[in-house]
Design a protein around this motif. Structure first.
Motif, mmCIF file in Angstrom:
data_model
loop_
_atom_site.group_PDB
_atom_site.id
_atom_site.type_symbol
_atom_site.label_atom_id
_atom_site.label_comp_id
_atom_site.label_asym_id
_atom_site.label_seq_id
_atom_site.Cartn_x
_atom_site.Cartn_y
_atom_site.Cartn_z
ATOM 1 N N ASP A 45 38.080 39.301 46.675
ATOM 2 C CA ASP A 45 39.100 39.441 47.269
ATOM 3 C C ASP A 45 39.839 40.529 46.307
ATOM 4 O O ASP A 45 40.510 40.753 47.111
ATOM 5 C CB ASP A 45 40.037 37.573 46.999
ATOM 6 N N TYR A 46 39.782 40.459 45.043
ATOM 7 C CA TYR A 46 41.144 41.603 44.596
ATOM 8 C C TYR A 46 40.816 42.973 44.697
ATOM 9 O O TYR A 46 41.180 43.479 45.101
ATOM 10 C CB TYR A 46 41.201 40.840 43.389
ATOM 11 N N TYR A 47 39.029 43.321 44.813
ATOM 12 C CA TYR A 47 39.088 44.868 44.761
ATOM 13 C C TYR A 47 39.271 45.117 46.033
ATOM 14 O O TYR A 47 39.688 45.933 46.557
ATOM 15 C CB TYR A 47 37.523 44.421 44.564
ATOM 16 N N ASN A 48 38.902 43.998 47.616
ATOM 17 C CA ASN A 48 38.863 43.871 48.785
ATOM 18 C C ASN A 48 40.080 44.603 49.390
ATOM 19 O O ASN A 48 41.328 45.649 49.432
ATOM 20 C CB ASN A 48 38.752 43.013 49.531
ATOM 21 N N LEU A 49 41.000 44.145 47.857
ATOM 22 C CA LEU A 49 42.564 44.282 48.025
ATOM 23 C C LEU A 49 43.241 45.532 47.811
ATOM 24 O O LEU A 49 44.406 46.270 48.706
ATOM 25 C CB LEU A 49 43.698 42.832 48.069
ATOM 26 N N GLN A 50 42.312 46.166 46.909
ATOM 27 C CA GLN A 50 42.689 47.256 45.906
ATOM 28 C C GLN A 50 42.235 48.377 47.154
ATOM 29 O O GLN A 50 42.575 49.119 47.248
ATOM 30 C CB GLN A 50 42.188 47.104 44.623
ATOM 31 N N ASN A 51 40.932 48.391 47.679
ATOM 32 C CA ASN A 51 40.862 48.938 48.365
ATOM 33 C C ASN A 51 41.601 49.005 49.786
ATOM 34 O O ASN A 51 41.558 50.385 50.827
ATOM 35 C CB ASN A 51 38.974 48.816 48.839
ATOM 36 N N LEU A 52 42.335 48.079 50.061
ATOM 37 C CA LEU A 52 43.028 48.180 51.155
ATOM 38 C C LEU A 52 44.140 49.285 50.819
ATOM 39 O O LEU A 52 44.444 49.934 51.845
ATOM 40 C CB LEU A 52 43.329 46.811 51.661
ATOM 41 N N LEU A 53 44.513 49.337 49.882
ATOM 42 C CA LEU A 53 46.181 48.945 49.171
ATOM 43 C C LEU A 53 45.417 50.815 49.664
ATOM 44 O O LEU A 53 46.008 51.464 49.896
ATOM 45 C CB LEU A 53 46.268 48.838 48.530
ATOM 46 N N ALA A 54 44.205 51.091 48.948
ATOM 47 C CA ALA A 54 44.139 52.723 48.523
ATOM 48 C C ALA A 54 43.418 53.227 49.901
ATOM 49 O O ALA A 54 44.014 54.301 50.623
ATOM 50 C CB ALA A 54 42.768 52.626 47.872
ATOM 51 N N ASP A 55 43.014 52.564 50.916
ATOM 52 C CA ASP A 55 42.680 53.341 52.597
ATOM 53 C C ASP A 55 44.342 53.370 52.824
ATOM 54 O O ASP A 55 44.676 54.293 53.729
ATOM 55 C CB ASP A 55 42.056 52.690 52.866
ATOM 56 N N THR A 56 45.243 52.571 52.502
ATOM 57 C CA THR A 56 46.893 52.552 53.059
ATOM 58 C C THR A 56 47.738 53.552 52.836
ATOM 59 O O THR A 56 48.169 54.778 53.179
ATOM 60 C CB THR A 56 47.447 51.504 53.246
#
Length: 326
Positions: free
Chosen positions: A291-302
């Motif tokens: 979940d943490y890595y998914n959150l980081q990927n989401l922030l990077a994509d944003t």
């Protein structure tokens, strides 16, 4: 030696006894005793100041006694001036008893001048009097007042200063009640009528015979000047109020800036709590690694999308999670 003593004694006697005045009075037909003259010496009354006026009064047909003249001198009066005033009043057929003339003289007034003014009226010129008509125009007036002395009111009556003050008051009243200054210029005699109708000589030592307007000039536009001054004062008040509002606005702006900085500080403080909360969630098992890595990927994509669109207000390299490692 005996003759010298007699001569000295005679000189002393003649220096003390006014024999010369006694002889002059007898020659003028005025009966006055030698002992009366000696009594004047003893009372410290100069006989010459009594005998001379007495001779003038007798020649003018006035019934004045030695005691009256001597009493007036002892009271501090001017005997010669009183007698001259009585003679002038007699010639002008003005009733003036000795007692009234003596009272006028003792009151500090020139009784001879008063009698002369009764015969020949005096002209008094008023100072320049400024008044404002209803249209706001200033009018400057100079008047000449012809007055005659009133013998009956010389004792206790007001003087020339009161006459001038009352005439000035009448001028101000007349001009101030005029609708326009042109009315005053066209009818200067209205001032004289108004002043004379008020009976300004009441309670004074004079009787006003006439009031003549010597000069009438137009002065400043006082009404316009007052309006200008009022407008200037209103402008200054408005400027002061505007400055007050500007200062309040500046102060409010500074307060808002301080409030914004305070809110930013709270946002930074809140963002600083995010990594701590995430770490605590990882330790407690409420947040998984995936979940943490998914959150980081989401922030990077944003951040990438914001960078491409140019709409992002934050730099692309900033980590919104506050994690400095990424």
């Amino acid at each position: 030696m005996f003759m010298i003593i007699i001569l000295v004694a005679v000189m002393v006697v003649f220096s003390f006894i006014p024999v010369g005045l006694w002889i002059s009075a007898l020659a003028a037909g005025v009966k006055i005793g030698i002992f009366t003259l000696i009594g004047m010496r003893l009372r410290r009354v100069p006989p010459a100041q009594i005998v001379g006026p007495l001779i003038k009064a007798d020649k003018a047909g006035l019934d004045i006694s030695v005691n009256q003249l001597e009493a007036h001198y002892l009271a501090g009066g001017n005997v010669d001036r009183v007698v001259n005033a009585l003679i002038a009043a007699e010639r002008a057929n003005i009733p003036l008893p000795f007692e009234r003339a003596a009272a006028i003289d003792l009151a500090g007034r020139d009784v001879l001048e008063a009698v002369q003014m009764s015969v020949n009226p005096k002209v008094i010129q008023t100072p320049l009097v400024s008044a404002v008509a209803k249209d706001g125009i200033e009018v400057k007036v100079v008047a000449r007042v012809t007055v005659r002395a009133n013998i009956d009111r010389l004792v206790g009556g007001a003087g020339e200063e009161t006459i001038l003050a009352r005439v000035g008051e009448g001028v101000v009243t007349t001009v101030g009640s005029s609708e326009t200054h042109k009315h005053v210029l066209e009818n200067p005699d209205s001032i004289s009528r108004t002043v004379l109708e008020k009976g300004l000589d009441a309670g004074t030592a004079f009787e006003i015979l006439s009031i003549d307007i010597a000069d009438v000039d137009v002065g400043r536009n006082i009404g316009a000047q007052l309006q200008t001054d009022q407008a200037e004062a209103d402008k200054r008040i408005a400027q002061a109020k505007a400055e007050e509002r500007r200062a309040m606005a500046v102060a409010r702006e500074q307060e808002m800036k301080a409030a914004v900085e305070e809110m930013r500080a709270r946002v930074v403080e809140a963002e600083a709590e995010v990594p701590r909360a995430m770490a605590e969630a990882l330790r407690s098992g409420r947040l998984g690694v995936l979940d943490y890595y998914n959150l980081q990927n989401l922030l990077a994509d944003t951040r990438m999308r914001e960078s491409i669109s140019g709409l992002g207000g934050e730099p692309a390299g900033r980590n919104h999670t506050g994690d400095g490692s990424r």
